[in-house]
Design a protein around this motif. Structure first.
Motif, short mmCIF file in Angstrom:
data_model
loop_
_atom_site.label_atom_id
_atom_site.label_comp_id
_atom_site.label_asym_id
_atom_site.label_seq_id
_atom_site.Cartn_x
_atom_site.Cartn_y
_atom_site.Cartn_z
N THR A 243 0.84 -1.21 0.00
CA THR A 243 0.00 0.00 0.00
C THR A 243 0.86 1.25 0.00
OG1 THR A 243 -1.76 -1.15 1.20
CG2 THR A 243 -1.79 1.25 1.28
N GLY A 244 1.90 1.26 0.84
CA GLY A 244 2.82 2.40 0.87
C GLY A 244 3.59 2.54 -0.43
N ALA A 245 4.02 1.43 -1.00
CA ALA A 245 4.76 1.49 -2.27
C ALA A 245 3.89 2.05 -3.38
CB ALA A 245 5.27 0.09 -2.63
N VAL A 246 2.63 1.61 -3.44
CA VAL A 246 1.72 2.11 -4.47
C VAL A 246 1.51 3.61 -4.32
CG1 VAL A 246 -0.69 2.06 -5.25
CG2 VAL A 246 0.55 -0.08 -4.89
N ALA A 247 1.38 4.08 -3.09
CA ALA A 247 1.20 5.52 -2.86
C ALA A 247 2.39 6.30 -3.40
CB ALA A 247 1.00 5.80 -1.37
N ALA A 248 3.61 5.79 -3.16
CA ALA A 248 4.81 6.47 -3.66
C ALA A 248 4.88 6.43 -5.18
CB ALA A 248 6.05 5.82 -3.04
#
Length: 364
Positions: A243-248
């Motif tokens: 989820t964090g990677a997708v946001a970045a």
């Protein structure tokens, strides 16, 4: 003590059979079936709540199985919110409250041997749940084949890169789990088994507390240092960090996201797989794992040995264990895995905004 378990039909059920937060724990008192006898009390300790599986699946499934096998058993529940000191206080509280079996998913599995020793001194059996505890012997360990988890993730990432024709044209970023979780080292080892020599690993991170926010920061650092156009794939050890990677990645302006792995079959991740933002997740049959742990707790409370399918050496002792198999889930297999098993209903997954993607995947 273990001999206190009173259960009229427990033995037959056990043979047939193959999560609240806080410092004080949720409890359900129990009494014995005959005058002067008490039923056992089982304490479950989970490490955190940022990963949705613990409160949504592990705790309620464990509690339901325990109550089915032993209606009179007491149940204490604690979530440490990723705080090792808090978990220490919780274990000590459970011992003070008279817990007869401890089921412990440790925040820091390399540092809880003194807590296990406290239980051993009181002749209270300990089950290591999900994360292998090191430095001391104990009665039972139930988890998944974690090296295999990493291998399946790494191979799925490699397969997707080959499908896209990008395995040798760019670099991948590896976002591993918490360095205090021994499972994380196993996932990493497995992923490297699958990826080393076949792709270029541009950046690799260990992620404290499995934090999605930290994973986003790490992904942003990787994009800055490697360049947006050079990143063709991201190994994320679980769905929360994905989820964090997708946001970045979205913030960096990717029109098409790089191939991306995950684990835990979180609902948001399953939806991302349907829409093409995530390549795969690992479906761990948490219901089977939690149910197995409850069955083992009941057996140990009766003074019996749990059924096993493996022995795992934790560096100090050989631990009787049950290791379960991971299952890779892609867009084409959601219906036949997590939906077929009742992990999620299609109606849970298929919100109006992804209805078209669900129809394409054969989900009603």
């Amino acid at each position: 003590m273990r001999g206190r378990l009173v259960m009229a039909v427990g033995a037959a059920l056990l043979l047939a059979a193959g999560c609240g937060s806080g410092g004080g724990g949720d409890s359900a008192p129990a009494g014995g079936d005959r005058p002067g006898e008490e039923a056992a009390t089982v304490a479950l300790f989970l490490p955190e709540s940022k990963t949705t599986r613990y409160e949504q699946f592990d705790k309620p499934v464990f509690e339901a199985e325990l109550k089915q096998l032993c209606p009179d058993c007491g149940f204490l529940y604690f979530n440490a919110d990723q705080d090792a000191a808090k978990q220490q206080s919780q274990v000590e509280s459970a011992l003070t409250q008279g817990a007869d079996v401890l089921v412990l998913d440790a925040v820091d599995a390399d540092a809880v041997a003194p807590l296990v020793n406290q239980a051993k001194q009181k002749k209270i059996p300990v089950i290591a749940y999900d994360r292998r505890i090191s430095g001391i012997g104990y009665e039972y360990f139930v988890s998944f084949d974690n090296v295999k988890v990493g291998e399946v993730q790494g191979q799925a990432l490699l397969d997707e890169l080959n499908r896209r024709g990008t395995a040798t044209t760019g670099q991948i970023v590896m976002i591993n789990g918490s360095p205090t979780d021994p499972s994380s080292a196993d996932y990493k080892k497995g992923a490297h088994n699958a990826l080393d020599g076949k792709v270029t690993i541009g950046r690799e991170f260990d992620t404290p507390d499995w934090s999605p926010d930290k994973a986003q920061e790490q992904m942003e650092q990787a994009i800055t240092s490697l360049g947006r156009d050079s990143i063709v794939g991201v190994y994320s050890a679980n769905d929360g960090m994905a989820t964090g990677a997708v946001a970045a990645l979205k913030r960096a302006g990717y029109a098409t996201l790089p191939a991306l792995t995950g684990q835990d079959a979180e609902l948001a991740a399953v939806q991302r797989i349907l829409t093409g933002e995530q390549t795969m997740t690992i479906y761990l049959n948490i219901k089977e794992q939690a149910g197995n742990a409850a069955q083992a707790a009941v057996a140990l409370a009766k003074g019996e040995a749990p059924r096993t399918n493996a022995t795992v050496n934790n560096g100090t002792a050989d631990i009787p264990s049950t290791l379960l198999d991971p299952i890779a889930v892609t867009k084409d297999t959601i219906k036949d895995t997590i939906v077929a098993d009742g992990f999620y209903a299609a109606s849970d997954i298929c919100t109006p905004d992804i209805a078209a993607a669900c129809t394409e995947a054969g989900l009603p």
